[in-house]
Design a protein around this motif. Sequence first.
Motif, PDB file in Angstrom:
ATOM      1  N   LEU A 171       0.833  -1.203   0.000  1.00 30.88           N
ATOM      2  CA  LEU A 171       0.000   0.000   0.000  1.00 30.88           C
ATOM      3  C   LEU A 171       0.863   1.246   0.000  1.00 30.88           C
ATOM      4  N   LEU A 172       1.965   1.188   0.728  1.00 32.40           N
ATOM      5  CA  LEU A 172       2.872   2.347   0.748  1.00 32.40           C
ATOM      6  C   LEU A 172       3.409   2.602  -0.650  1.00 32.40           C
ATOM      7  N   VAL A 173       3.798   1.529  -1.311  1.00 34.06           N
ATOM      8  CA  VAL A 173       4.278   1.664  -2.683  1.00 34.06           C
ATOM      9  C   VAL A 173       3.206   2.311  -3.546  1.00 34.06           C
ATOM     10  N   LYS A 174       2.016   1.786  -3.389  1.00 28.82           N
ATOM     11  CA  LYS A 174       0.914   2.327  -4.188  1.00 28.82           C
ATOM     12  C   LYS A 174       0.692   3.786  -3.877  1.00 28.82           C
ATOM     13  N   ARG A 175       0.824   4.122  -2.603  1.00 37.39           N
ATOM     14  CA  ARG A 175       0.563   5.514  -2.244  1.00 37.39           C
ATOM     15  C   ARG A 175       1.596   6.439  -2.837  1.00 37.39           C
ATOM     16  N   ARG A 176       2.842   5.974  -2.858  1.00 35.16           N
ATOM     17  CA  ARG A 176       3.870   6.792  -3.476  1.00 35.16           C
ATOM     18  C   ARG A 176       3.489   7.030  -4.937  1.00 35.16           C
ATOM     19  N   LYS A 177       3.021   5.978  -5.563  1.00 31.00           N
ATOM     20  CA  LYS A 177       2.620   6.104  -6.956  1.00 31.00           C
ATOM     21  C   LYS A 177       1.435   7.052  -7.112  1.00 31.00           C
ATOM     22  N   LEU A 178       0.533   6.972  -6.133  1.00 29.71           N
ATOM     23  CA  LEU A 178      -0.628   7.861  -6.151  1.00 29.71           C
ATOM     24  C   LEU A 178      -0.172   9.302  -6.169  1.00 29.71           C
ATOM     25  N   CYS A 179       0.805   9.626  -5.288  1.00 30.10           N
ATOM     26  CA  CYS A 179       1.287  11.009  -5.230  1.00 30.10           C
ATOM     27  C   CYS A 179       1.935  11.391  -6.553  1.00 30.10           C
ATOM     28  N   LYS A 180       2.728  10.467  -7.071  1.00 33.21           N
ATOM     29  CA  LYS A 180       3.337  10.710  -8.383  1.00 33.21           C
ATOM     30  C   LYS A 180       2.274  11.013  -9.419  1.00 33.21           C
ATOM     31  N   GLY A 181       1.233  10.145  -9.412  1.00 34.23           N
ATOM     32  CA  GLY A 181       0.156  10.288 -10.395  1.00 34.23           C
ATOM     33  C   GLY A 181      -0.514  11.638 -10.279  1.00 34.23           C
ATOM     34  N   CYS A 182      -0.603  12.095  -9.045  1.00 40.19           N
ATOM     35  CA  CYS A 182      -1.270  13.374  -8.824  1.00 40.19           C
ATOM     36  C   CYS A 182      -0.452  14.528  -9.390  1.00 40.19           C
ATOM     37  N   LEU A 183       0.859  14.441  -9.173  1.00 43.25           N
ATOM     38  CA  LEU A 183       1.672  15.591  -9.550  1.00 43.25           C
ATOM     39  C   LEU A 183       2.068  15.558 -11.015  1.00 43.25           C
ATOM     40  N   ASN A 184       1.832  14.449 -11.650  1.00 49.40           N
ATOM     41  CA  ASN A 184       2.259  14.292 -13.034  1.00 49.40           C
ATOM     42  C   ASN A 184       1.213  14.882 -13.973  1.00 49.40           C
ATOM     43  N   GLY A 185       1.687  15.415 -15.070  1.00 48.70           N
ATOM     44  CA  GLY A 185       0.740  15.866 -16.099  1.00 48.70           C
ATOM     45  C   GLY A 185      -0.027  17.097 -15.662  1.00 48.70           C
ATOM     46  N   PRO A 217      -6.422  15.667 -10.861  1.00 53.28           N
ATOM     47  CA  PRO A 217      -6.994  15.381 -12.173  1.00 53.28           C
ATOM     48  C   PRO A 217      -8.406  14.826 -12.011  1.00 53.28           C
ATOM     49  N   SER A 218      -9.260  15.182 -12.950  1.00 53.21           N
ATOM     50  CA  SER A 218     -10.638  14.650 -12.899  1.00 53.21           C
ATOM     51  C   SER A 218     -10.575  13.141 -13.053  1.00 53.21           C
ATOM     52  N   PRO A 219     -11.364  12.398 -12.271  1.00 53.09           N
ATOM     53  CA  PRO A 219     -11.244  10.941 -12.357  1.00 53.09           C
ATOM     54  C   PRO A 219     -11.621  10.426 -13.739  1.00 53.09           C
ATOM     55  N   VAL A 220     -12.729  10.900 -14.255  1.00 51.28           N
ATOM     56  CA  VAL A 220     -13.139  10.493 -15.590  1.00 51.28           C
ATOM     57  C   VAL A 220     -14.261  11.427 -16.008  1.00 51.28           C
ATOM     58  N   ASN A 221     -14.247  11.802 -17.288  1.00 49.27           N
ATOM     59  CA  ASN A 221     -15.318  12.679 -17.768  1.00 49.27           C
ATOM     60  C   ASN A 221     -16.545  11.838 -18.069  1.00 49.27           C
ATOM     61  N   PRO A 249      -5.837   6.420  -8.654  1.00 49.05           N
ATOM     62  CA  PRO A 249      -4.785   6.622  -9.664  1.00 49.05           C
ATOM     63  C   PRO A 249      -4.984   5.788 -10.919  1.00 49.05           C
ATOM     64  N   LEU A 250      -5.633   4.631 -10.780  1.00 51.48           N
ATOM     65  CA  LEU A 250      -5.875   3.799 -11.963  1.00 51.48           C
ATOM     66  C   LEU A 250      -6.703   4.541 -13.002  1.00 51.48           C
ATOM     67  N   LEU A 251      -7.636   5.369 -12.505  1.00 51.77           N
ATOM     68  CA  LEU A 251      -8.426   6.181 -13.430  1.00 51.77           C
ATOM     69  C   LEU A 251      -7.663   7.418 -13.867  1.00 51.77           C
ATOM     70  N   ALA A 252      -6.976   8.015 -12.879  1.00 56.21           N
ATOM     71  CA  ALA A 252      -6.322   9.297 -13.154  1.00 56.21           C
ATOM     72  C   ALA A 252      -5.259   9.145 -14.225  1.00 56.21           C
ATOM     73  N   CYS A 253      -4.549   7.997 -14.224  1.00 52.53           N
ATOM     74  CA  CYS A 253      -3.507   7.783 -15.231  1.00 52.53           C
ATOM     75  C   CYS A 253      -4.081   7.830 -16.633  1.00 52.53           C
ATOM     76  N   ASP A 312       0.137   6.468 -19.123  1.00 51.56           N
ATOM     77  CA  ASP A 312      -0.111   5.090 -19.517  1.00 51.56           C
ATOM     78  C   ASP A 312       0.891   4.145 -18.875  1.00 51.56           C
ATOM     79  N   ILE A 313       2.179   4.583 -18.838  1.00 54.17           N
ATOM     80  CA  ILE A 313       3.210   3.722 -18.224  1.00 54.17           C
ATOM     81  C   ILE A 313       2.891   3.514 -16.753  1.00 54.17           C
ATOM     82  N   LEU A 314       2.600   4.607 -16.071  1.00 52.30           N
ATOM     83  CA  LEU A 314       2.273   4.517 -14.641  1.00 52.30           C
ATOM     84  C   LEU A 314       1.068   3.613 -14.412  1.00 52.30           C
ATOM     85  N   GLY A 315       0.072   3.809 -15.272  1.00 52.67           N
ATOM     86  CA  GLY A 315      -1.144   3.007 -15.136  1.00 52.67           C
ATOM     87  C   GLY A 315      -0.850   1.525 -15.304  1.00 52.67           C
TER      88      GLY A 315
END
Lengths: 602, 602
Positions: free
Chosen positions: B14-28, B33-37, B97-101, B110-113
């Motif tokens: 979960l910690l790993v995932k959370r780090r990725k979550l933060c990355k996902g948030c700050l990326n792009g 980011p909106s979860p999905v339109n 993050p799965l949606l946000a990517c 896409d890579i992160l996702g």
Amino acid sequence: MAPVSLAVLVILSLLVKRRKLCKGCLNGVPGIPSPVNFLEEEKNKGLVATVFGILICSLCRVILDDNPLPFLSDTSLQNREYWKILALFYYPALYYPLLACMTVRHRTGDILGSMLSWLHCGILIWQKIECPQSAKFYRFYSLLSALPEISCFIVLSFIYPALLLKNCKGASKFAANKASGRSYCEKYLKNILNKNQQKARSYNPNQSFKPWLLLQSYIYTSQQGFQLPMTLVLSATVATIVVYQVALLVLVFFLPTMQRIQDSIGDDFALMLAGFGIVLAEDKEEVVNVVKYYLWALEVCYISALVISCGLTVAMLMRSLVMHRTNLKALYRGAVSDVFHFPQKLRPTHSAIISWMSFTSYQAALTCLGLLLQQTVFFLCNVFFAFLVIIPLAYGRNLILFKFLKAMWPVLLMMALVVILQHLSARFAFLHKEHLQQEVTNRRILYLLTYLLFPVNFLLGLLVGIWRIVISALYNIVHLCRLDLSLLHHAVECFDPAYRNYCHFLKIEVSQSHPLLKAACFVLLQLLSRHEGQTRNKPTDVEEGIQLMQSKKPVLNKVKSKQARVRWWVAYTLLKNPSLLASRASFLFQCTSNGAQTMSSS
Amino acid sequence: MAPVSLAVLVILSLLVKRRKLCKGCLNGVPGIPSPVNFLEEEKNKGLVATVFGILICSLCRVILDDNPLPFLSDTSLQNREYWKILALFYYPALYYPLLACMTVRHRTGDILGSMLSWLHCGILIWQKIECPQSAKFYRFYSLLSALPEISCFIVLSFIYPALLLKNCKGASKFAANKASGRSYCEKYLKNILNKNQQKARSYNPNQSFKPWLLLQSYIYTSQQGFQLPMTLVLSATVATIVVYQVALLVLVFFLPTMQRIQDSIGDDFALMLAGFGIVLAEDKEEVVNVVKYYLWALEVCYISALVISCGLTVAMLMRSLVMHRTNLKALYRGAVSDVFHFPQKLRPTHSAIISWMSFTSYQAALTCLGLLLQQTVFFLCNVFFAFLVIIPLAYGRNLILFKFLKAMWPVLLMMALVVILQHLSARFAFLHKEHLQQEVTNRRILYLLTYLLFPVNFLLGLLVGIWRIVISALYNIVHLCRLDLSLLHHAVECFDPAYRNYCHFLKIEVSQSHPLLKAACFVLLQLLSRHEGQTRNKPTDVEEGIQLMQSKKPVLNKVKSKQARVRWWVAYTLLKNPSLLASRASFLFQCTSNGAQTMSSS
């Protein structure tokens, strides 16, 4: 109270009645007189309704009593089913002369009817005075259940003498005949052709919605120029009596039993409860008090449920009558699409005839079932409410529901907060006004909230689902006794047997007893009988049809527009009710072959 | 299977995932980011649907498991409710993050996702391989209930690499953007403007009724030029997973318990039954056999009820999809009265937004409740049928129903005879054909029969009433999971919470994501961006709107009529969807202020 003498007396009285039945049969009209012209009878609706009321009361007796027929001794009750089946046909035959005397429309018929009804009434009252108590259910059940029957007989024994008096007052048979048939049709026609009233009617749908209008739509008040057909009057009467009988039965099933249980509770009851591991209180005296209090609460729940369900059933019956009137008026106008969702032809078919024959009894049966179901459901609801909410609040016992709520409060609070959050955000964050229209804004946050609140909304959805189950079940239970609406979705409403019955019933009612058709038939019949050379008292009969149309005495320059309107109405009626066309054409054909000159000269 | 090591591992993951979550948030995209339109997403519906499927699976775990969060130790489960509430918000955030990517629409996303989904999938599968059995309900319950989750993750870990490949193939960001948004609108528009298809569509209602057409209406097949909106795809996916989870739960609740009871039945069981006064057979061995046979019969009833209810629920969901499509198409056309009984304005209101937000979860919750209710009801029906009809017929036991029928047969026979009599007399005695129409004849006998058969018809009415109760209850239970129809009568359908939710949902869906509106917006946006001086690869973008209209390459002399039709379509759409007018006007206003010359020159 010698039961044997009573039985002999009842058998004797029945023999007397039977002799009268034969007399009634042979008197006046040869052959079997028609019981009542259901489709054409306009007067004497009260008389027919009372006879049907008597019939439904005896039907209740047949279903519930061990001894369905009064002349049976106890030894012949070996195969009771056969006697019950016989009784199902015996009682209509027994009360048949009461109707037949009326349809003879002669002084002898009225005299016979009065005597018959007095005799019936006297025997019934004497029987109840002799032995007012019965062993079944409750001491006074037999007396109480006979009350509507007795009152029907009393009404009947006043109606027949009144009829006799009216007939004796010198009004000829023909006039009575005419008055009975014509007066309503005339009124209906006048009402239809009255311009002002039409405006008033057409104004109605534009009125704004008001709560008292809703309440008013549940109260049937008579409208000028419209009478309910005989079958609907009968079904309303019968249904009301059924409500009384079922309510009485439900009451005497429960209350005496509860009373007996309450009386039998003593100190040993507390021991028995303790044996089952139920300790209501420490003191024995207190346990007895608590149990008695609980039983009293049960009684209160039961009676309040009965009051609620009777009230709702009566309200539903009233609403049914209002809807019947609305539907019939719409169909008379030809507005078929206002009543049926799918286009239907207003034409008698064989299933329509069966439905028409059984409509009154279906209404009674559904009222009975609906009331029983409502009583059960409301009783359970009341018990749950009393024992899980009121008693815990008042005495601090049975805290099951409150303990559950206490355990669940974080979840419930969270759900309430989420609902409030959604409402607030929807109102203030996601909508903004632009160009006089509200538009969605802040879409990104809207999508985010939608996604994040998905699990919580699932839990809310479970509550919504439970509410949906409760509300649809309650709606269907309350509306079970109404035949004028379908309990199924409108796409499959024809699968609801009761609603299908009602639709077919309407078809026969409208196609066979349209007031305009009847008015036209009367005028034509009079023309015919005049041509055949019989003398009439009134020489103005021929022009009556025209007088009818001009009863408002219009100004001369408005005559043409009025005539045009009358013609338009006839054309419209015939266009929308093609079944009238056949009758009209056949009548005209008959008329032209018999009295073409009369038609052309008048 | 060391539970501690597993817990630590899960926390680490979960910690790993959370780090990725933060990355996902700050990326792009900066900020959240909106979860999905939901309203605009046309491609990648499968991706979003799988994430929602994962979410509903974890929601089931949260509701049922004692330990809602994987990183909790057993000691911190004192106040479980709070942890459960936390879990309701934790899982959407975890899978966010799965949606946000996906919504970043960039190679990095896409890579992160891909990596995230692989990691999730790997951990879940490893976890299940490590300890496939659980103590709760049934050994393999945990494994079986995780199957949809695992398959969703597997699908996800294929979709993201596929997206990455597509993005790498050189298609620019803009083209991808355009293709995702435009293609469906174009197709819809082309389909609408295609004359032949319209004819085919308009021919449909005239087709005669055929059984296979009814069957076809319960099977959802994709139609050219129409795609279901995202929310409906989501609700269908989620509802299907809910059906699986509930069915699994219902199965593992019952079958292992029954198996255990069957195993524990021995000779002492026969003695116990004899103690209660129940003697199934004389021999002890036989008693055990009979009881085991009964238990087996119960199991069969249970499983068949489950199969029936799952089949019905899936059929209802398919039918819902068909109805959603029909309703949406009608509303896109502007035919509001085809969908709603009462005139409604297709305009976002605050309650419409709330309903739109909760539609998917309500669909899931109602599916769950409906399936449970169906399972209960069908199980009871099956048990009654098996124990009162099949077993008596096969073995001559439990003859309660047959004894009842035997006692009642004279009454039942009489009622059947009366029904036949009524049918025969109605068909042959009371109807005669005249002037091509059937008319009522022999009225006197008709009235006499109506009167005499009143008591018998009352009994028939009781049967009809019971049938009415049964059919309306079954209808409502089966259709509970359908939001697109009201369970109440159409006059009060707005009191059905689920149906009201659906109506509001449709309002938002139609007013905010009308394909025509979207197509127009895309063309206008391109015009705008062109005017702002940015270079585009394709120079023909401006004329695309016109090309779109003329994609069928008409003959020259038919151009005018086609243009007229196009204009008429636009006018009609605007007339029927006044909500579009605001957007159109505002866009035009914006355009004219920015690029009046461009507009006039093109």
